[in-house]
Scaffold this active site. Structure first.
Site, PDB file in Angstrom:
ATOM      1  N   GLU A  92       0.396  -1.014   0.057  1.00 45.21           N
ATOM      2  CA  GLU A  92      -0.276   0.422   0.215  1.00 45.21           C
ATOM      3  C   GLU A  92       0.941   1.279  -0.066  1.00 45.21           C
ATOM      4  OE1 GLU A  92      -2.356  -0.213   3.625  1.00 45.21           O
ATOM      5  OE2 GLU A  92      -4.206  -1.679   2.325  1.00 45.21           O
ATOM      6  N   GLU A 143      -5.804  -8.353   0.285  1.00 48.22           N
ATOM      7  CA  GLU A 143      -6.668  -8.245   1.915  1.00 48.22           C
ATOM      8  C   GLU A 143      -7.687  -7.625   1.656  1.00 48.22           C
ATOM      9  OE1 GLU A 143      -4.250  -4.680   4.287  1.00 48.22           O
ATOM     10  OE2 GLU A 143      -2.532  -6.052   3.678  1.00 48.22           O
TER      11      GLU A 143
HETATM   12  C1  GAL Z   1      -4.241  -2.302   5.841  1.00 51.22           C
HETATM   13  C2  GAL Z   1      -3.256  -2.811   6.428  1.00 51.22           C
HETATM   14  C3  GAL Z   1      -3.003  -3.677   7.688  1.00 51.22           C
HETATM   15  C4  GAL Z   1      -4.217  -3.646   7.860  1.00 51.22           C
HETATM   16  C5  GAL Z   1      -5.034  -3.613   7.481  1.00 51.22           C
HETATM   17  C6  GAL Z   1      -6.749  -3.094   8.344  1.00 51.22           C
HETATM   18  O1  GAL Z   1      -4.209  -1.105   5.385  1.00 51.22           O
HETATM   19  O2  GAL Z   1      -2.433  -3.125   4.952  1.00 51.22           O
HETATM   20  O3  GAL Z   1      -1.471  -3.441   7.691  1.00 51.22           O
HETATM   21  O4  GAL Z   1      -3.653  -2.979   9.251  1.00 51.22           O
HETATM   22  O5  GAL Z   1      -5.048  -2.470   6.770  1.00 51.22           O
HETATM   23  O6  GAL Z   1      -6.627  -1.724   8.863  1.00 51.22           O
END
Ligand code: GAL
Length: 434
Positions: free
Chosen positions: A160, A338
């Site tokens: 990200e 994710e």
């Molecule tokens: C993403 C990040 C993760 C985790 C997730 C939940 O932006 O890559 O590390 O924290 O959000 O908020």
């Protein structure tokens, strides 16, 4: 006829969960986040976190029991290179054992090389603001690939990049806590070029060493941006600008092989051209766009009637479909690297997962080359500024005893991964009319 039909996924589809080193390992004392925590910026310090550094086998056992076939995690740079140019053999051995443990359990490793944290020595030298950062990172990447590349089929270069830039350099809520647009654009450009260089280095080293050819991609956070009032030009502009910069700039620059405005003027870079084998999409929510002179006020605006998560994010599964379809133009395979929800209501998590997987399946039916779905996260963990207050895990962590307990959502997800499909019965159970 019921309301639902089975959603079948292609064979070889990856089903997994993600974690990141700093959020689960514990005692990552030598990076910029640890310092940030000691300065009191976070609800809790990460401390021992989930002690995953010592308990990774137990966590990987759980992943295996849940029928997952992939596991996404990161290698902590500050452990491997505790001082500039000094490598820790002990930590390299540690990560080798972690990778072997994944392999033994049939979990394909997807390895992130940079997940928000920077070694302290790197941050103290000016971090990603400095053009040298690109080569310094590439040297670390080379070392990791030389030492561990025989065991890594998937790399995520930088997690990200736009979140790193926006939260660290525009909103000032992540380290280094800057609010400086010029610096933000400089850092964005360096992260982009560092990604491209890392891509080259990984492939080069694997070739030199005769390792199997890995797949290397970006992991990009995208949000759906929509104007609060579609008739208000300021709202529409805000939505378009956010989409162009936050969602598109990084991808378009790789696609074009040239640094796009506003962080460049279209300068071409040989290394950027074709510097991806896949796109990793991290998707959480939609942001409703308003106009406000304070940029932080423009973030996290939700519709009046929205279903919310504990992060105050809107649950908006359709957004996943929209964004996946929007990635088709790049002609690359896509992995959802994710997608997840912080909630104290696990039934809400079950519905969230099902609804997002259904939208992913819809995108595949429309020709999106989606190859995997990775839920954030396997276990509850350290959620950056929110400390341990937000629980994303399908497995609960008791922070007093560090005991792991799979939630109902874990068993539900296991059923999907094990069958490689979402059955109509499962949807009826969680999403059906009462
Ligand atoms: C993403 C990040 C993760 C985790 C997730 C939940 O932006 O890559 O590390 O924290 O959000 O908020």
């Amino acid at each position: 006829m019921g309301e639902f039909r089975d959603l079948v996924f292609p064979s070889g589809f990856l089903w997994g969960c993600a974690v990141a080193a700093h959020q689960v390992e514990g005692n990552n004392t030598n990076n910029n986040w640890w310092k940030w925590e000691q300065e009191g910026h976070t609800l809790d310090p990460s401390g021992i976190a989930c002690d995953h550094y010592n308990r990774y086998e137990e966590d990987l056992d759980i992943a295996k029991k849940l029928s997952l076939n992939t596991f996404r995690t990161s290698i902590e740079w500050s452990r491997i290179e505790p001082k500039e140019g000094v490598w820790s053999d002990k930590e390299i051995k540690h990560y080798r054992r972690v990778l072997e443990a994944m392999k033994e359990r049939g979990l394909t490793p997807m390895i992130t090389l940079h997940h928000f944290t920077d070694p302290l020595w790197f941050a103290e030298k000016g971090g990603w603001e400095k053009p040298e950062s690109i080569d310094i990172f590439a040297r670390f990447v080379r070392k990791v690939v030389e030492e561990l590349g025989d065991l890594i089929p998937f790399y995520n270069t930088i997690n990200e990049p736009m979140v790193y830039v926006v939260l660290g350099y525009a909103f000032g809520v992540f380290p280094p806590g800057e609010r400086d647009i010029i610096k933000a654009l400089t850092v964005a450009k360096h992260l982009l070029l560092a990604h491209a260089k890392a891509y080259r280095v990984i492939h080069e080293v694997c070739k030199e060493k005769g390792y199997p050819k890995p797949k290397v991609g970006v992991v990009h956070n995208m949000m759906v941006f929509e104007p609060l009032d579609p008739n208000d030009e300021r709202h529409v502009n805000e939505a378009n600008t956010s989409d162009a910069i936050y969602n598109r700039w990084f991808l378009e620059s790789i696609h074009a092989g040239a640094v796009q405005p506003p962080a460049g003027q279209g300068e071409e870079f040989e290394e950027l051209k074709g510097a991806w084998d896949f796109i990793g999409l991290n998707y959480y929510t939609r942001n409703i766009c308003i106009s406000s002179p304070d940029p932080t006020r423009r973030f996290n605006v939700v519709p009046m009637d929205a279903e919310l998560t504990d992060m105050h994010y809107e649950v908006y599964p359709e957004g996943l479909y929209k964004l996946l379809v929007s990635l088709k133009k790049y002609g690359k395979p896509v992995y959802i690297t994710e997608n997840g929800i912080a909630t104290s209501n696990d039934r809400q998590r079950c519905r969230f997962i099902l609804r997002h997987i259904a939208e992913a399946h819809r995108a595949m039916r429309e020709g999106v080359d989606l190859k995997g779905y990775i839920y954030w996260s396997l276990i509850d963990n350290f959620e950056w500024n929110e400390g341990f207050s937000k629980r994303f895990g399908i497995v609960e962590v008791d922070y007093k005893t560090l005991k792991r307990t799979p939630r109902e959502s874990a068993y539900m997800y296991a059923e999907i991964a094990g069958k490689n499909k979402v059955t109509s019965d499962l949807m009826q159970k969680y999403l059906g009319r009462k």
